[in-house]
Design an enzyme around this catalytic site. Structure first.
Site, PDB file in Angstrom:
ATOM      1  CB  SER A  16       5.769  -8.939 -33.315  1.00 15.48           C
ATOM      2  OG  SER A  16       4.345  -9.543 -33.653  1.00 15.48           O
TER       3      SER A  16
ATOM      4  CE  LYS B 226       7.417  -6.711 -25.920  1.00 17.51           C
ATOM      5  NZ  LYS B 226       8.044  -5.489 -25.015  1.00 17.51           N
TER       6      LYS B 226
ATOM      7  CG  ASP C 280      11.323  -9.026 -26.273  1.00 15.02           C
ATOM      8  OD1 ASP C 280      11.493  -9.669 -25.363  1.00 15.02           O
ATOM      9  OD2 ASP C 280      10.991  -7.727 -26.390  1.00 15.02           O
TER      10      ASP C 280
ATOM     11  N   GLY D  29      11.413   1.082 -31.572  1.00 16.21           N
ATOM     12  CA  GLY D  29      11.814   1.569 -30.071  1.00 16.21           C
ATOM     13  C   GLY D  29      10.627   2.077 -29.343  1.00 16.21           C
TER      14      GLY D  29
ATOM     15  N   GLY E 256       9.611  -5.276 -34.285  1.00 11.89           N
ATOM     16  CA  GLY E 256      10.594  -6.102 -35.005  1.00 11.89           C
ATOM     17  C   GLY E 256      10.592  -7.574 -34.355  1.00 11.89           C
TER      18      GLY E 256
END
Length: 291
Positions: free
Chosen positions: A106, A13, A138, A98, A104
């Site tokens: 997703s 994203k 997220d 990072g 992570g």
């Protein structure tokens, strides 16, 4: 016939903008951001286990098996669904850690949706998104799979449909800690909330950019190089920077020009995630098989 094996994408994203409008008593920050997906990401393969075990067959440096978000997501779903089944999971890692492009989170969302399908758990998307929020702010947007204007800590989502250009994403070879950025005393925390919908085009800045570029000269360098060709900016609180282009050819051209000094990739922006397009296609195939 029930599936016993499934391969699904875990898309990246971008945060097309990111404003920090306050800090809550619990230490979390109130945000306003726009999430859009990329047709580029990790890949996960799932296979049903009859013994109830959750096994992730991937070693990620610095991430113990038990604290990997994929394993945590699988265990949460197993507990909620009450299924006796387990899963073998294989991860093809493409997205940098990072990087601010949601690797992570997703992966966790793809695990929730993939195993919900494979285990035939029948849990609706609202409950899956709530489950995802416990794993990371997220995760819900990846579970829902549509570009969104996000508020709160990033969990209050309103679907939006921004333009879908081609992006060049540069990946400086540093891993940026979200906690470190959000605890920086110089971080802007008082941006004015956006009152207008849809969000005006001029509101594309990222409030974390100044802190990240001050701490990480590699990110500043990537941003400065990309700004020669595009209105480049940082995504999320990570290391990746991106610029939009009207065509793949143009994005590829700039990518080749910068290839000697920086790694990166070109990908199409997408308001419906490639994970959800794949799940929809699988559902149509299944329905066609039953008819």
């Amino acid at each position: 016939m029930a599936l016993s094996r499934l391969t699904l994408p875990a898309p990246a994203k971008l945060n097309l903008m990111l404003h920090i409008i306050g800090r809550r008593p619990d230490g979390y920050h109130e945000l306003e951001t726009i999430f859009q997906f990329l047709d580029h990401g990790d890949e996960l393969e799932f296979a049903v286990r009859e013994d109830g075990e959750i096994r992730l067959h991937a070693d990620i440096a610095g991430v113990p098996h038990e604290s990997n978000l994929i394993v945590k997501a699988a265990r949460k779903l197993k507990a909620l669904s009450g299924t006796p089944l387990g899963a073998d999971i294989w991860l093809k890692k493409v997205l940098p850690m990072g990087g601010g492009i949601g690797g992570g989170s997703s992966d966790a969302a793809t695990t929730l949706l993939g195993l919900n399908c494979l285990w035939q758990a029948g849990i609706d998307v609202d409950r899956l998104a709530s489950l995802g929020l416990a794993l990371g702010a997220d995760v819900p947007v990846f579970v829902r799979g549509h570009a969104a204007f996000a508020e709160g800590v990033g969990e209050k989502l309103t679907p939006v449909d921004p333009e879908e250009p081609w992006y060049l994403v540069l990946v400086p070879q540093v891993s940026v800690s979200t906690a470190e950025i959000f605890s920086d005393p110089l971080l802007t925390r008082d941006s004015d909330p956006i009152k207008v919908r849809p969000v005006p085009k001029g509101n594309s800045r990222n409030d974390c950019e100044a802190v990240v570029t001050r701490r990480y000269p590699e990110v500043l360098n990537a941003l400065n190089l990309l700004k020669k060709f595009s209105d480049a900016r940082l995504t999320g609180t990570g290391s990746c920077v991106f610029g939009a282009f009207p065509s793949k050819a143009e994005a590829d051209r700039v990518s080749h020009l910068l290839a000697d000094t920086l790694t990166g990739f070109v990908a199409k922006g997408s308001n419906v995630s490639m994970l959800h397009r794949k799940l929809q296609s699988l559902a149509q195939e299944t329905n066609a098989g039953h008819s």
